[in-house]
Design an enzyme around this catalytic site. Structure first.
Site, PDB file in Angstrom:
ATOM      1  N   SER A 147       0.809  -1.300   0.101  1.00  0.00           N
ATOM      2  CA  SER A 147      -0.147  -0.127  -0.085  1.00  0.00           C
ATOM      3  C   SER A 147       0.921   1.182  -0.060  1.00  0.00           C
ATOM      4  O   SER A 147       0.341   2.330   0.444  1.00  0.00           O
ATOM      5  CB  SER A 147      -0.977   0.036   1.303  1.00  0.00           C
ATOM      6  N   ARG A 148       1.925   1.013  -0.352  1.00  0.00           N
ATOM      7  CA  ARG A 148       3.096   2.286  -0.406  1.00  0.00           C
ATOM      8  C   ARG A 148       3.416   2.976   0.755  1.00  0.00           C
ATOM      9  O   ARG A 148       4.010   3.707   0.882  1.00  0.00           O
ATOM     10  CB  ARG A 148       2.291   3.567  -1.369  1.00  0.00           C
ATOM     11  N   LEU A 149       3.092   2.079   1.919  1.00  0.00           N
ATOM     12  CA  LEU A 149       3.565   2.449   3.207  1.00  0.00           C
ATOM     13  C   LEU A 149       5.072   1.829   3.471  1.00  0.00           C
ATOM     14  O   LEU A 149       4.988   0.969   4.234  1.00  0.00           O
ATOM     15  CB  LEU A 149       2.551   2.021   4.218  1.00  0.00           C
TER      16      LEU A 149
END
Length: 215
Positions: free
Chosen positions: A192-194
């Site tokens: 999730s691009r975290l």
């Protein structure tokens, strides 16, 4: 490929995680750990790094060079002192290097000051290279305009004959640099691009401060 297709290219990162607790206190030890893991994983071109330099007035340039050594003091590479990067380093010693190992979903960014290493160290490495590479360093006026490839090849053939049974002297315009880091960031891709980003900031000659950055 149109713009929509380009914008729809996505990768999901799930290989690993990175935390403050799991990273070492010294970023050079953390780099060594990651580099060893990249070697064990047979990551291709793991020593390839993007080296960014800039002019006095801030015009940047970057290129891929090869890491040829590292220690607590910094990261070593070799080049022609009269190349574009060499001239820029001479006027502005601030530089940055980046490693990206896609297979491991990892990136390392490093910023610091670049200095020449000793002539003796450069001599030692130069003579450890294959003779063909030594001759290539002698004949190439790196980054300068040349009339044709044939010009360089002709000169290379001449020197290959001249030094067939002799040691090739290291040219004065060729040697090594060390980038002495003041910032080192370790990036681990996450879902999730975290992404995980752990940054080390140098406080003094022996002390590093470790912080987490937002993705």
């Amino acid at each position: 490929m149109n713009q929509e297709e380009l914008q729809n290219i996505r990768e999901e990162y799930n290989a690993a995680a990175l935390s403050e607790a799991s990273t070492k206190a010294n970023p050079m030890k953390q780099f060594e750990l990651w580099f060893d893991e990249a070697q064990e994983a047979n990551v291709p071109e793991r020593s390839a790094m993007n080296l960014a330099t800039s002019t006095n007035d801030g015009r940047p340039s970057s290129r891929i060079v090869l890491l040829k050594g590292f220690s607590d003091n910094g990261f070593i590479f070799f080049t022609n002192y009269l190349s574009r990067k060499g001239k820029e380093i001479n006027k502005n010693p601030n530089g940055a290097i980046t490693f990206f190992w896609a297979a491991m979903e990892r990136q390392i960014r490093i910023e610091g000051n670049i200095e020449k290493i000793s002539k003796e160290e450069s001599e030692k490495y130069f003579h450890s290279r294959p003779k063909n590479s030594q001759i290539g360093a002698v004949v190439s006026p790196q980054s300068q305009e040349i009339e044709s490839r044939e010009t360089i090849e002709h000169k290379w053939n001449e020197l290959a004959t001249e030094y067939e049974d002799k040691e090739v002297p290291k040219p004065s315009f060729w040697g090594g640099y060390i980038l002495k880091p003041r910032l080192i960031e370790f990036w681990q891709g996450r879902p999730s691009r975290l992404h995980d980003r752990i940054l080390y900031k140098k406080i003094d000659n022996k002390t590093w401060k470790k912080v987490r950055l937002a993705p």
